[in-house]
Design an enzyme around this catalytic site. Structure first.
Site, PDB file in Angstrom:
ATOM      1  CE1 TYR A 143      68.453  66.178  12.113  1.00 51.33           C
ATOM      2  CE2 TYR A 143      67.220  65.252  11.040  1.00 51.33           C
ATOM      3  CZ  TYR A 143      67.865  64.887  12.132  1.00 51.33           C
ATOM      4  OH  TYR A 143      68.596  64.375  12.204  1.00 51.33           O
ATOM      5  N   GLY A 146      69.746  72.023   5.920  1.00 46.84           N
ATOM      6  CA  GLY A 146      70.789  71.640   6.571  1.00 46.84           C
ATOM      7  C   GLY A 146      71.581  71.013   6.627  1.00 46.84           C
ATOM      8  CB  VAL A 186      61.239  54.223  19.604  1.00 48.12           C
ATOM      9  CG1 VAL A 186      61.725  53.043  21.028  1.00 48.12           C
ATOM     10  CG2 VAL A 186      61.574  53.247  18.154  1.00 48.12           C
TER      11      VAL A 186
HETATM   12  P1  NAD Z   1      70.937  63.894  20.237  1.00 48.54           P
HETATM   13  O1  NAD Z   1      69.700  65.273  19.817  1.00 48.54           O
HETATM   14  O2  NAD Z   1      70.646  62.767  20.683  1.00 48.54           O
HETATM   15  O3  NAD Z   1      72.575  64.150  20.023  1.00 48.54           O
HETATM   16  C1  NAD Z   1      72.665  65.374  19.718  1.00 48.54           C
HETATM   17  C2  NAD Z   1      74.208  65.802  20.368  1.00 48.54           C
HETATM   18  O4  NAD Z   1      74.536  67.644  19.880  1.00 48.54           O
HETATM   19  C3  NAD Z   1      73.328  66.055  21.507  1.00 48.54           C
HETATM   20  O5  NAD Z   1      74.231  65.925  22.690  1.00 48.54           O
HETATM   21  C4  NAD Z   1      73.684  67.708  21.797  1.00 48.54           C
HETATM   22  O6  NAD Z   1      73.716  68.008  22.981  1.00 48.54           O
HETATM   23  C5  NAD Z   1      74.689  68.243  20.858  1.00 48.54           C
HETATM   24  N1  NAD Z   1      74.399  69.631  20.104  1.00 48.54           N
HETATM   25  C6  NAD Z   1      73.508  70.249  19.598  1.00 48.54           C
HETATM   26  N2  NAD Z   1      73.895  71.147  19.121  1.00 48.54           N
HETATM   27  C7  NAD Z   1      74.898  71.330  19.051  1.00 48.54           C
HETATM   28  C8  NAD Z   1      75.950  72.163  18.938  1.00 48.54           C
HETATM   29  N3  NAD Z   1      75.904  73.309  18.287  1.00 48.54           N
HETATM   30  N4  NAD Z   1      77.330  72.155  19.651  1.00 48.54           N
HETATM   31  C9  NAD Z   1      77.656  71.349  20.679  1.00 48.54           C
HETATM   32  N5  NAD Z   1      76.614  70.368  20.474  1.00 48.54           N
HETATM   33  C10 NAD Z   1      75.302  70.295  19.693  1.00 48.54           C
HETATM   34  O7  NAD Z   1      70.469  63.140  18.787  1.00 48.54           O
HETATM   35  P2  NAD Z   1      71.607  61.326  18.383  1.00 48.54           P
HETATM   36  O8  NAD Z   1      70.055  60.666  17.794  1.00 48.54           O
HETATM   37  O9  NAD Z   1      72.122  61.176  19.236  1.00 48.54           O
HETATM   38  O10 NAD Z   1      72.102  62.382  17.125  1.00 48.54           O
HETATM   39  C11 NAD Z   1      72.879  62.146  16.787  1.00 48.54           C
HETATM   40  C12 NAD Z   1      73.397  63.017  15.014  1.00 48.54           C
HETATM   41  O11 NAD Z   1      73.340  61.707  14.474  1.00 48.54           O
HETATM   42  C13 NAD Z   1      72.621  63.313  14.747  1.00 48.54           C
HETATM   43  O12 NAD Z   1      73.872  64.528  13.798  1.00 48.54           O
HETATM   44  C14 NAD Z   1      71.272  63.909  14.048  1.00 48.54           C
HETATM   45  O13 NAD Z   1      71.515  63.976  13.223  1.00 48.54           O
HETATM   46  C15 NAD Z   1      72.090  62.181  13.039  1.00 48.54           C
HETATM   47  N6  NAD Z   1      71.047  61.931  13.474  1.00 48.54           N
HETATM   48  C16 NAD Z   1      70.121  60.596  14.087  1.00 48.54           C
HETATM   49  C17 NAD Z   1      69.092  59.418  13.890  1.00 48.54           C
HETATM   50  C18 NAD Z   1      68.672  58.053  15.138  1.00 48.54           C
HETATM   51  O14 NAD Z   1      67.804  58.143  14.657  1.00 48.54           O
HETATM   52  N7  NAD Z   1      69.271  58.970  16.021  1.00 48.54           N
HETATM   53  C19 NAD Z   1      68.985  59.344  12.722  1.00 48.54           C
HETATM   54  C20 NAD Z   1      69.235  60.138  11.695  1.00 48.54           C
HETATM   55  C21 NAD Z   1      70.633  61.272  11.720  1.00 48.54           C
HETATM   56  N1  UDP Z   2      54.975  59.692  16.190  1.00 49.23           N
HETATM   57  C1  UDP Z   2      53.895  58.665  16.687  1.00 49.23           C
HETATM   58  N2  UDP Z   2      54.417  59.287  17.590  1.00 49.23           N
HETATM   59  C2  UDP Z   2      54.638  59.685  18.481  1.00 49.23           C
HETATM   60  C3  UDP Z   2      56.075  60.209  18.379  1.00 49.23           C
HETATM   61  C4  UDP Z   2      55.884  60.232  16.839  1.00 49.23           C
HETATM   62  O1  UDP Z   2      53.042  59.181  15.987  1.00 49.23           O
HETATM   63  O2  UDP Z   2      54.770  60.441  19.890  1.00 49.23           O
HETATM   64  C5  UDP Z   2      55.189  60.057  14.331  1.00 49.23           C
HETATM   65  C6  UDP Z   2      56.135  60.287  13.467  1.00 49.23           C
HETATM   66  O3  UDP Z   2      54.372  61.758  13.274  1.00 49.23           O
HETATM   67  C7  UDP Z   2      56.652  59.890  12.273  1.00 49.23           C
HETATM   68  C8  UDP Z   2      57.137  58.996  13.285  1.00 49.23           C
HETATM   69  O4  UDP Z   2      56.079  58.874  14.504  1.00 49.23           O
HETATM   70  O5  UDP Z   2      55.735  59.313  11.187  1.00 49.23           O
HETATM   71  C9  UDP Z   2      58.230  58.806  13.347  1.00 49.23           C
HETATM   72  O6  UDP Z   2      59.100  60.048  13.850  1.00 49.23           O
HETATM   73  P1  UDP Z   2      60.421  60.344  15.060  1.00 49.23           P
HETATM   74  O7  UDP Z   2      59.832  61.509  15.212  1.00 49.23           O
HETATM   75  O8  UDP Z   2      60.229  59.263  15.772  1.00 49.23           O
HETATM   76  O9  UDP Z   2      61.141  60.802  13.363  1.00 49.23           O
HETATM   77  P2  UDP Z   2      61.046  61.204  12.062  1.00 49.23           P
HETATM   78  O10 UDP Z   2      59.769  61.608  11.750  1.00 49.23           O
HETATM   79  O11 UDP Z   2      61.644  62.171  12.105  1.00 49.23           O
HETATM   80  O12 UDP Z   2      61.640  60.018  11.094  1.00 49.23           O
END
Ligand code: NAD
Ligand code: UDP
Length: 318
Positions: A143, A146, A186
């Site tokens: 990730y 990527g 969350v």
């Molecule tokens: P999510 O998993 O809810 O949404 C991702 C969507 O992409 C899903 O609908 C999934 O089905 C689709 N998808 C995955 N692989 C695919 C593929 N190969 N082809 C077509 N569709 C595909 O996640 P999200 O929280 O909505 O995140 C959306 C974007 O924001 C992602 O790129 C994620 O990396 C980025 N992002 C989110 C957060 C966050 O806290 N939510 C933080 C940092 C970055």
């Molecule tokens: N985490 C936790 N309990 C859970 C899920 C996640 O304590 O049930 C912790 C996890 O180890 C990380 C933080 O919460 O330190 C945020 O995790 P999340 O997967 O939401 O996001 P990211 O680590 O990608 O920021």
């Protein structure tokens, strides 16, 4: 405008689509439904300005659009680690395909990158100029790395092919429509509290995160997409909490009787994270408006409704 949202059936993509549809745009949602679902965009089905295409972005596609918001990629560690090779393909091949599309049709391209590009940061809070501390061979690398390649691709298409790109670095975001089994902190803690089962804290809970409510984030997206700055720009809420503080807050709000349960810390779990949002404030006049307590209470209400009868009686009474 005609706007493509990849990953549009997911958590953030569907909130973005709501905003774009309300603004009167023609919207194409493209998704392979790995972590997204039709329910999230159900309200727009049948609307002549909305199209839903089931497609995997690792395969090319030809569409005519003016803007592309590229969000397709699983965001939760549980989901992106389930098939790490697929996660890299989505980030690299998928982003390349979508940049190729942007180049062909001269669309503006918005990349949803992540604070994970900073890895386990040695600079705190993290400004956009910080280059990060990422393990290239760990379980999060599919990730983090990527997304780092996706950023590189965006900037190379910009320099080499004049693709008009915008790059946002998203910090932890939460809100309604997160999956019950999403695996992020969350949603895990809220679902556990509502079901009356112990709240899982990985490690000792001293690691920190900064939590942004979804509507604030989407406002930042739209401002960045429609400004002149290429990026990258951090969008997140600088309020920083330990995971233990978050768990206790959710415990107090949902079910004070529920226990806390400590589990091993996953490998390469960043110790702290907090955005420096100076750039977003200056450039986009953006800052978050929804405080954690309020955002949590809206998210709890959404989960309470979706979980229905699974919510324990003690929680329903509160
Ligand atoms: P999510 O998993 O809810 O949404 C991702 C969507 O992409 C899903 O609908 C999934 O089905 C689709 N998808 C995955 N692989 C695919 C593929 N190969 N082809 C077509 N569709 C595909 O996640 P999200 O929280 O909505 O995140 C959306 C974007 O924001 C992602 O790129 C994620 O990396 C980025 N992002 C989110 C957060 C966050 O806290 N939510 C933080 C940092 C970055
Ligand atoms: N985490 C936790 N309990 C859970 C899920 C996640 O304590 O049930 C912790 C996890 O180890 C990380 C933080 O919460 O330190 C945020 O995790 P999340 O997967 O939401 O996001 P990211 O680590 O990608 O920021």
């Amino acid at each position: 405008m005609r706007i493509l949202v990849t990953g549009g059936a997911g958590f953030l993509g569907s909130h973005l689509i709501d905003r774009l549809m309300v603004a009167g745009h023609d919207v194409i949602c493209l998704d392979n439904f790995y972590t997204g679902n039709k329910q999230n965009v159900l309200q727009w089905m049948g609307n002549p300005k909305f199209d839903l295409i089931r497609h995997d972005i690792t395969e090319p596609i030809r569409l005519e659009v003016d803007q592309i918001y590229h969000l397709a990629c699983p965001a939760s560690p549980v989901h992106y680690q389930y098939n790490p090779v697929k996660t890299i393909k989505t980030n690299v091949l998928g982003t390349m395909n979508m940049l190729g599309l942007a180049k062909r049709v001269k669309a503006r391209f918005f990349l949803a990158s992540t604070s994970e590009v900073y890895g386990d940061p040695e600079v705190h809070p993290q400004p956009e100029s910080y280059r990060g501390n990422v393990n290239t061979i760990g379980i999060r690398s599919c990730y983090d790395e990527g997304k780092r390649v996706a950023e590189t691709l965006a900037f190379d298409y910009h320099r080499q092919n004049e693709v008009d790109v915008r790059v946002v670095r998203i910090f932890n975001t939460y809100g309604p429509r997160m999956l019950e089994n999403d695996g992020r902190v969350v949603s895990n803690l809220i679902v556990q509290a509502l079901k009356g089962i112990p709240l899982t804290i990985y490690g000792d809970g001293s690691q920190t995160r900064s939590f942004c409510y979804a509507s604030d984030l989407i406002e930042g997206f739209i401002r960045l997409m429609n400004c002149d700055y290429v990026g990258p720009v951090n969008i997140g809420n600088p309020g920083e909490y330990t995971i233990l503080q978050l768990a206790k807050t959710i415990q107090d709000m949902v079910n004070p009787d529920v226990a806390l349960k400590f589990e091993p810390l996953p490998q390469d779990d960043p110790r702290r994270r907090k955005p420096d949002i100076t750039l977003a404030q200056e450039l986009l006049d953006w800052e978050p408006t929804v405080p954690l307590q309020e955002g949590l209470s809206r998210t709890i209400a959404d989960f309470r409704q979706r979980l229905g009868s699974e919510v324990v009686a003690s929680a329903v009474l509160r």
